[in-house]
Design a protein around this motif. Structure first.
Motif, PDB file in Angstrom:
ATOM      1  N   TYR A 151     -75.474 -88.066 -94.265  1.00 49.51           N
ATOM      2  CA  TYR A 151     -74.904 -88.760 -93.113  1.00 49.51           C
ATOM      3  C   TYR A 151     -74.163 -87.781 -92.209  1.00 49.51           C
ATOM      4  O   TYR A 151     -73.908 -88.074 -91.056  1.00 49.51           O
ATOM      5  CB  TYR A 151     -73.935 -89.863 -93.543  1.00 49.51           C
ATOM      6  N   MET A 152     -73.790 -86.620 -92.763  1.00 49.87           N
ATOM      7  CA  MET A 152     -73.079 -85.586 -92.019  1.00 49.87           C
ATOM      8  C   MET A 152     -73.679 -84.233 -92.377  1.00 49.87           C
ATOM      9  O   MET A 152     -74.231 -84.068 -93.464  1.00 49.87           O
ATOM     10  CB  MET A 152     -71.586 -85.576 -92.390  1.00 49.87           C
ATOM     11  N   ALA A 153     -73.527 -83.265 -91.478  1.00 53.49           N
ATOM     12  CA  ALA A 153     -74.057 -81.930 -91.745  1.00 53.49           C
ATOM     13  C   ALA A 153     -73.154 -81.155 -92.690  1.00 53.49           C
ATOM     14  O   ALA A 153     -73.624 -80.462 -93.587  1.00 53.49           O
ATOM     15  CB  ALA A 153     -74.227 -81.159 -90.437  1.00 53.49           C
ATOM     16  N   GLU A 154     -71.829 -81.256 -92.500  1.00 47.68           N
ATOM     17  CA  GLU A 154     -70.900 -80.556 -93.368  1.00 47.68           C
ATOM     18  C   GLU A 154     -69.548 -81.255 -93.365  1.00 47.68           C
ATOM     19  O   GLU A 154     -69.245 -82.051 -92.484  1.00 47.68           O
ATOM     20  CB  GLU A 154     -70.736 -79.096 -92.971  1.00 47.68           C
ATOM     21  N   ASN A 155     -68.741 -80.926 -94.352  1.00 51.17           N
ATOM     22  CA  ASN A 155     -67.412 -81.506 -94.510  1.00 51.17           C
ATOM     23  C   ASN A 155     -66.428 -80.720 -93.642  1.00 51.17           C
ATOM     24  O   ASN A 155     -66.213 -79.532 -93.880  1.00 51.17           O
ATOM     25  CB  ASN A 155     -67.003 -81.447 -95.983  1.00 51.17           C
ATOM     26  N   PRO A 156     -65.795 -81.339 -92.633  1.00 54.23           N
ATOM     27  CA  PRO A 156     -64.890 -80.595 -91.751  1.00 54.23           C
ATOM     28  C   PRO A 156     -63.478 -80.411 -92.295  1.00 54.23           C
ATOM     29  O   PRO A 156     -62.697 -79.666 -91.725  1.00 54.23           O
ATOM     30  CB  PRO A 156     -64.857 -81.460 -90.482  1.00 54.23           C
ATOM     31  N   VAL A 157     -63.120 -81.065 -93.388  1.00 57.48           N
ATOM     32  CA  VAL A 157     -61.735 -81.020 -93.883  1.00 57.48           C
ATOM     33  C   VAL A 157     -61.325 -79.624 -94.369  1.00 57.48           C
ATOM     34  O   VAL A 157     -60.235 -79.162 -94.028  1.00 57.48           O
ATOM     35  CB  VAL A 157     -61.495 -82.092 -94.970  1.00 57.48           C
ATOM     36  N   PRO A 158     -62.142 -78.906 -95.158  1.00 56.31           N
ATOM     37  CA  PRO A 158     -61.694 -77.572 -95.597  1.00 56.31           C
ATOM     38  C   PRO A 158     -61.408 -76.612 -94.444  1.00 56.31           C
ATOM     39  O   PRO A 158     -60.496 -75.791 -94.525  1.00 56.31           O
ATOM     40  CB  PRO A 158     -62.846 -77.062 -96.457  1.00 56.31           C
ATOM     41  N   ALA A 159     -62.160 -76.723 -93.357  1.00 53.29           N
ATOM     42  CA  ALA A 159     -61.945 -75.840 -92.213  1.00 53.29           C
ATOM     43  C   ALA A 159     -60.642 -76.176 -91.485  1.00 53.29           C
ATOM     44  O   ALA A 159     -60.024 -75.302 -90.876  1.00 53.29           O
ATOM     45  CB  ALA A 159     -63.114 -75.940 -91.249  1.00 53.29           C
ATOM     46  N   ALA A 160     -60.202 -77.439 -91.559  1.00 49.93           N
ATOM     47  CA  ALA A 160     -58.961 -77.837 -90.894  1.00 49.93           C
ATOM     48  C   ALA A 160     -57.738 -77.328 -91.645  1.00 49.93           C
ATOM     49  O   ALA A 160     -56.686 -77.116 -91.048  1.00 49.93           O
ATOM     50  CB  ALA A 160     -58.907 -79.353 -90.756  1.00 49.93           C
ATOM     51  N   GLY A 161     -57.858 -77.139 -92.950  1.00 49.64           N
ATOM     52  CA  GLY A 161     -56.770 -76.571 -93.740  1.00 49.64           C
ATOM     53  C   GLY A 161     -55.740 -77.594 -94.190  1.00 49.64           C
ATOM     54  O   GLY A 161     -55.641 -78.692 -93.658  1.00 49.64           O
ATOM     55  N   LYS A 162     -54.980 -77.183 -95.209  1.00 48.11           N
ATOM     56  CA  LYS A 162     -53.928 -78.034 -95.751  1.00 48.11           C
ATOM     57  C   LYS A 162     -52.583 -77.585 -95.202  1.00 48.11           C
ATOM     58  O   LYS A 162     -52.450 -76.488 -94.676  1.00 48.11           O
ATOM     59  CB  LYS A 162     -53.901 -77.932 -97.279  1.00 48.11           C
ATOM     60  N   LEU A 163     -51.589 -78.446 -95.378  1.00 45.48           N
ATOM     61  CA  LEU A 163     -50.228 -78.083 -95.009  1.00 45.48           C
ATOM     62  C   LEU A 163     -49.583 -77.308 -96.153  1.00 45.48           C
ATOM     63  O   LEU A 163     -49.878 -77.550 -97.321  1.00 45.48           O
ATOM     64  CB  LEU A 163     -49.405 -79.336 -94.714  1.00 45.48           C
ATOM     65  N   LYS A 164     -48.681 -76.412 -95.798  1.00 44.00           N
ATOM     66  CA  LYS A 164     -47.988 -75.634 -96.813  1.00 44.00           C
ATOM     67  C   LYS A 164     -46.908 -76.497 -97.448  1.00 44.00           C
ATOM     68  O   LYS A 164     -46.105 -77.119 -96.761  1.00 44.00           O
ATOM     69  CB  LYS A 164     -47.368 -74.384 -96.193  1.00 44.00           C
ATOM     70  N   GLU A 165     -46.903 -76.527 -98.766  1.00 44.51           N
ATOM     71  CA  GLU A 165     -45.926 -77.320 -99.500  1.00 44.51           C
ATOM     72  C   GLU A 165     -44.785 -76.421 -99.968  1.00 44.51           C
ATOM     73  O   GLU A 165     -45.007 -75.281-100.360  1.00 44.51           O
ATOM     74  CB  GLU A 165     -46.578 -77.993-100.709  1.00 44.51           C
ATOM     75  N   ILE A 166     -43.590 -76.958 -99.936  1.00 43.74           N
ATOM     76  CA  ILE A 166     -42.424 -76.225-100.410  1.00 43.74           C
ATOM     77  C   ILE A 166     -42.339 -76.413-101.918  1.00 43.74           C
ATOM     78  O   ILE A 166     -42.332 -77.538-102.418  1.00 43.74           O
ATOM     79  CB  ILE A 166     -41.137 -76.733 -99.738  1.00 43.74           C
ATOM     80  N   LYS A 167     -42.284 -75.312-102.628  1.00 44.59           N
ATOM     81  CA  LYS A 167     -42.199 -75.394-104.085  1.00 44.59           C
ATOM     82  C   LYS A 167     -40.747 -75.599-104.483  1.00 44.59           C
ATOM     83  O   LYS A 167     -39.888 -74.788-104.154  1.00 44.59           O
ATOM     84  CB  LYS A 167     -42.758 -74.141-104.722  1.00 44.59           C
ATOM     85  N   LYS A 168     -40.499 -76.694-105.188  1.00 46.07           N
ATOM     86  CA  LYS A 168     -39.148 -76.997-105.641  1.00 46.07           C
ATOM     87  C   LYS A 168     -38.966 -76.508-107.065  1.00 46.07           C
ATOM     88  O   LYS A 168     -39.863 -76.626-107.884  1.00 46.07           O
ATOM     89  CB  LYS A 168     -38.892 -78.500-105.586  1.00 46.07           C
ATOM     90  N   ILE A 169     -37.782 -75.994-107.330  1.00 38.79           N
ATOM     91  CA  ILE A 169     -37.456 -75.581-108.694  1.00 38.79           C
ATOM     92  C   ILE A 169     -37.028 -76.831-109.450  1.00 38.79           C
ATOM     93  O   ILE A 169     -36.143 -77.562-109.007  1.00 38.79           O
ATOM     94  CB  ILE A 169     -36.332 -74.533-108.687  1.00 38.79           C
ATOM     95  N   PRO A 170     -37.677 -77.119-110.568  1.00 37.83           N
ATOM     96  CA  PRO A 170     -37.310 -78.334-111.290  1.00 37.83           C
ATOM     97  C   PRO A 170     -35.890 -78.225-111.849  1.00 37.83           C
ATOM     98  O   PRO A 170     -35.483 -77.179-112.347  1.00 37.83           O
ATOM     99  CB  PRO A 170     -38.339 -78.418-112.410  1.00 37.83           C
TER     100      PRO A 170
END
Length: 176
Positions: A151-170
């Motif tokens: 239904y689609m040629a390719e998945n566009p989500v990986p190219a858009a990228g993720k947001l950087k998450e702040i790593k919390k110290i438990p």
């Protein structure tokens, strides 16, 4: 009737001293001519082979345009029936896909591009980065399913990228 033939891309190791690099990628272009590239490592050859395979096998004639609502209902039916996801997971998919449709305003599957995913990210930017990334994972799973069904040629989500998450110290719970 359109005959769709999947073209192969082969990787082989050669010991021929005429070639500078030993790993070769071999394929036939759409005109039928044999092509060849050489690489120093197997990993580089495999990455190139993936790109070449995608290019020679992703003709616009292979893609079947599908209405967004039909595609979503087919996906949810497949997840509810065959994959047997929990009702809560299906509800999450429904909310994410409804939000994407409202943000991107796309009617057909073959019209979806990276810009639409960016619009979706902007519309949910008030959420925390882990929540946005979770919604992007659900959207990516949907688009991967759509790509498999042509239904689609390719998945566009990986190219858009993720947001950087702040790593919390438990925080460690003390006996008190």
């Amino acid at each position: 009737i359109i005959c769709t033939m999947i073209r192969k891309v082969n990787i082989k190791k050669t010991t021929d001293p005429r070639y500078r690099y030993q790993w070769q990628v071999l394929w036939r272009d759409p005109m039928g001519r044999q092509r060849k590239l050489s690489f120093p490592t197997k990993g580089m050859a495999q990455e190139c082979a993936k790109g070449i395979w995608r290019d020679i096998n992703s003709s616009p004639y292979h893609i079947q345009s599908k209405d967004w609502d039909d595609m979503v209902s087919e996906f949810l039916a497949a997840k509810a029936g065959g994959d047997r996801l929990a009702a809560e997971s299906i509800n999450i998919y429904q909310r994410v896909l409804r939000t994407f449709k409202a943000a991107a305003n796309v009617a057909k599957s073959d019209q979806i591009q990276i810009g639409h995913v960016d619009q979706f990210k902007q519309s949910i930017s008030k959420n925390a980065p882990p929540t946005v990334n979770k919604k992007l994972r659900h959207l990516s799973a949907f688009f991967t399913w759509a790509v498999r069904r042509k239904y689609m040629a390719e998945n566009p989500v990986p190219a858009a990228g993720k947001l950087k998450e702040i790593k919390k110290i438990p925080t460690i719970i003390t006996p008190e």
